[in-house]
Write a protein that holds these residues in place. Structure first.
Motif, PDB file in Angstrom:
ATOM      1  N   THR A 102      42.532  58.269 105.701  1.00  0.00           N
ATOM      2  CA  THR A 102      42.254  59.095 106.731  1.00  0.00           C
ATOM      3  C   THR A 102      40.993  59.930 106.410  1.00  0.00           C
ATOM      4  O   THR A 102      39.974  59.997 107.239  1.00  0.00           O
ATOM      5  CB  THR A 102      43.127  60.141 107.161  1.00  0.00           C
ATOM      6  OG1 THR A 102      44.553  59.387 107.582  1.00  0.00           O
ATOM      7  CG2 THR A 102      42.677  60.823 108.539  1.00  0.00           C
ATOM      8  N   GLY A 103      40.872  60.318 105.135  1.00  0.00           N
ATOM      9  CA  GLY A 103      39.740  61.033 104.687  1.00  0.00           C
ATOM     10  C   GLY A 103      39.231  60.950 103.315  1.00  0.00           C
ATOM     11  O   GLY A 103      40.127  60.436 102.651  1.00  0.00           O
ATOM     12  N   TYR A 104      38.173  61.277 102.858  1.00  0.00           N
ATOM     13  CA  TYR A 104      37.498  61.204 101.560  1.00  0.00           C
ATOM     14  C   TYR A 104      36.779  62.575 101.421  1.00  0.00           C
ATOM     15  O   TYR A 104      35.655  62.681 102.014  1.00  0.00           O
ATOM     16  CB  TYR A 104      36.735  60.021 101.375  1.00  0.00           C
ATOM     17  CG  TYR A 104      36.493  59.581  99.964  1.00  0.00           C
ATOM     18  CD1 TYR A 104      37.009  58.380  99.855  1.00  0.00           C
ATOM     19  CD2 TYR A 104      35.750  60.045  99.011  1.00  0.00           C
ATOM     20  CE1 TYR A 104      37.102  57.833  98.350  1.00  0.00           C
ATOM     21  CE2 TYR A 104      35.388  59.627  97.866  1.00  0.00           C
ATOM     22  CZ  TYR A 104      36.469  58.498  97.456  1.00  0.00           C
ATOM     23  OH  TYR A 104      36.149  58.257  96.195  1.00  0.00           O
ATOM     24  N   LEU A 105      37.193  63.140 100.528  1.00  0.00           N
ATOM     25  CA  LEU A 105      36.530  64.509 100.095  1.00  0.00           C
ATOM     26  C   LEU A 105      36.419  64.624  98.601  1.00  0.00           C
ATOM     27  O   LEU A 105      37.133  64.022  98.003  1.00  0.00           O
ATOM     28  CB  LEU A 105      37.125  65.623 100.617  1.00  0.00           C
ATOM     29  CG  LEU A 105      36.552  66.837 100.914  1.00  0.00           C
ATOM     30  CD1 LEU A 105      35.676  66.794 102.134  1.00  0.00           C
ATOM     31  CD2 LEU A 105      37.631  68.279 101.197  1.00  0.00           C
ATOM     32  N   LEU A 106      35.130  65.258  98.061  1.00  0.00           N
ATOM     33  CA  LEU A 106      35.056  65.502  96.604  1.00  0.00           C
ATOM     34  C   LEU A 106      35.636  66.910  96.090  1.00  0.00           C
ATOM     35  O   LEU A 106      35.504  67.698  96.947  1.00  0.00           O
ATOM     36  CB  LEU A 106      33.566  65.318  96.365  1.00  0.00           C
ATOM     37  CG  LEU A 106      32.923  63.928  96.801  1.00  0.00           C
ATOM     38  CD1 LEU A 106      31.446  63.900  96.146  1.00  0.00           C
ATOM     39  CD2 LEU A 106      33.529  62.714  95.910  1.00  0.00           C
ATOM     40  N   LYS A 107      35.884  66.960  94.980  1.00  0.00           N
ATOM     41  CA  LYS A 107      36.437  68.188  94.349  1.00  0.00           C
ATOM     42  C   LYS A 107      35.628  69.276  94.329  1.00  0.00           C
ATOM     43  O   LYS A 107      36.218  70.375  94.049  1.00  0.00           O
ATOM     44  CB  LYS A 107      37.085  67.732  93.095  1.00  0.00           C
ATOM     45  CG  LYS A 107      38.398  66.983  92.873  1.00  0.00           C
ATOM     46  CD  LYS A 107      38.931  66.727  91.627  1.00  0.00           C
ATOM     47  CE  LYS A 107      40.366  65.792  91.747  1.00  0.00           C
ATOM     48  NZ  LYS A 107      40.945  65.395  90.595  1.00  0.00           N
ATOM     49  N   ASP A 108      34.388  69.054  94.340  1.00  0.00           N
ATOM     50  CA  ASP A 108      33.573  70.222  94.295  1.00  0.00           C
ATOM     51  C   ASP A 108      33.190  70.908  95.785  1.00  0.00           C
ATOM     52  O   ASP A 108      32.260  71.676  96.128  1.00  0.00           O
ATOM     53  CB  ASP A 108      32.071  69.779  93.787  1.00  0.00           C
ATOM     54  CG  ASP A 108      31.406  68.737  94.643  1.00  0.00           C
ATOM     55  OD1 ASP A 108      31.834  68.292  95.431  1.00  0.00           O
ATOM     56  OD2 ASP A 108      30.390  68.157  94.135  1.00  0.00           O
ATOM     57  N   ALA A 109      33.975  70.420  97.003  1.00  0.00           N
ATOM     58  CA  ALA A 109      33.905  70.963  98.010  1.00  0.00           C
ATOM     59  C   ALA A 109      34.290  72.440  98.010  1.00  0.00           C
ATOM     60  O   ALA A 109      35.150  72.682  97.409  1.00  0.00           O
ATOM     61  CB  ALA A 109      34.816  70.157  99.057  1.00  0.00           C
ATOM     62  N   PRO A 110      33.680  73.187  98.998  1.00  0.00           N
ATOM     63  CA  PRO A 110      34.137  74.566  99.120  1.00  0.00           C
ATOM     64  C   PRO A 110      35.529  74.573  99.610  1.00  0.00           C
ATOM     65  O   PRO A 110      36.030  73.707 100.594  1.00  0.00           O
ATOM     66  CB  PRO A 110      32.988  75.210 100.126  1.00  0.00           C
ATOM     67  CG  PRO A 110      31.890  74.274  99.993  1.00  0.00           C
ATOM     68  CD  PRO A 110      32.511  72.991  99.587  1.00  0.00           C
ATOM     69  N   ARG A 111      36.234  75.767  99.561  1.00  0.00           N
ATOM     70  CA  ARG A 111      37.565  76.129  99.816  1.00  0.00           C
ATOM     71  C   ARG A 111      37.432  75.695 101.187  1.00  0.00           C
ATOM     72  O   ARG A 111      38.373  75.018 101.877  1.00  0.00           O
ATOM     73  CB  ARG A 111      38.046  77.246  99.694  1.00  0.00           C
ATOM     74  CG  ARG A 111      39.475  77.828 100.041  1.00  0.00           C
ATOM     75  CD  ARG A 111      39.811  79.039  99.662  1.00  0.00           C
ATOM     76  NE  ARG A 111      41.513  79.336 100.271  1.00  0.00           N
ATOM     77  CZ  ARG A 111      41.582  79.360 101.505  1.00  0.00           C
ATOM     78  NH1 ARG A 111      40.844  79.262 102.526  1.00  0.00           N
ATOM     79  NH2 ARG A 111      42.836  79.610 101.890  1.00  0.00           N
ATOM     80  N   GLU A 112      36.705  76.333 102.124  1.00  0.00           N
ATOM     81  CA  GLU A 112      36.807  76.196 103.503  1.00  0.00           C
ATOM     82  C   GLU A 112      36.720  74.883 104.141  1.00  0.00           C
ATOM     83  O   GLU A 112      37.343  74.387 104.958  1.00  0.00           O
ATOM     84  CB  GLU A 112      35.536  77.027 104.138  1.00  0.00           C
ATOM     85  CG  GLU A 112      35.276  78.564 103.919  1.00  0.00           C
ATOM     86  CD  GLU A 112      35.158  78.816 102.616  1.00  0.00           C
ATOM     87  OE1 GLU A 112      34.466  77.892 101.801  1.00  0.00           O
ATOM     88  OE2 GLU A 112      35.610  80.031 102.103  1.00  0.00           O
TER      89      GLU A 112
END
Length: 213
Positions: A102-112
């Motif tokens: 459903t989604g794709y995010l990188l581990k360096d993304a901010p907590r928010e």
């Protein structure tokens, strides 16, 4: 008050799992219902825990994330999968999305951003990190690139490992002239002018991976 989003955390690194659990444990809007260290364990846990969202790493020993995503989708599970990884090459992004993420995010993304992404995924809405969205938009705007042939990939792999044209020819049982011809085709397809640039472009596009092809 709405029920908390039920999360399953899948990552082969215990430190990462602990960090994610700690991040969400302090928020009443989430409940971490379980963890898994690889794709096979993730499938087993998802089948019994029925999480709303599975936070899925991609590169894990045993069953990788993409395989697990595909099997989860084919099982009829209603769990949404949000990929959380350090890799954003075409070779990682496209297969994961095609498998059903459903989604794709990188581990360096901010907590928010991560919290917002999990909520979005729980609603069944697509969510992509900015770099991944930009990469996909670029693919849509650019005509499909001509793929490298198997032989061209073999030549490029040897070049990436430091082989000279002569050494590559010996390894592949072809002439040195044939190696040069394959490299010229590689340069044209990747839009580069030399060996170093070809190797860099191949890694950037996910055609070559560290420690493998």
């Amino acid at each position: 008050m709405s029920a908390p989003v039920r999360l399953l955390i899948v990552d082969d690194h215990p430190v990462v799992r602990d960090g994610l659990r700690g991040m969400f444990a302090g928020d009443p809007g989430f409940e971490v219902v379980g963890e898994a260290a690889d794709g096979a364990e993730a499938l087993a846990r998802a089948a019994t825990l029925h999480p709303d969202v599975v936070l899925m790493d991609l590169r894990m020993p045993g069953m990788d994330g993409v395989t697990a995503i595909g099997r989860l989708a084919r099982s009829g599970s209603t769990s949404r999968v949000l990929v959380l990884t350090t890799y954003d090459t075409d070779a990682d992004v496209l297969p994961a999305i095609e498998a059903g993420a459903t989604g794709y995010l990188l581990k360096d993304a901010p907590r928010e951003e991560l919290v917002r992404a999990v909520r979005t995924a729980a609603r069944g809405e697509a969510v992509l990190s900015p770099s991944v969205a930009g990469r996909l938009m670029g693919r849509l705007r650019t005509p499909a690139e001509e793929p490298l042939s198997q032989r061209e990939l073999e030549v490029l792999t040897l070049v990436a490992r430091g082989a000279s044209n002569r050494e590559a020819a010996v390894r592949l049982f072809i002439s040195e002239a044939t190696v040069k011809t394959h490299l010229l085709h590689v340069y044209a397809k990747l839009g580069v002018n030399d060996r170093a640039a070809a190797v860099a472009a191949a890694y950037d596009r996910g055609l070559l991976t560290p420690g493998g092809r």
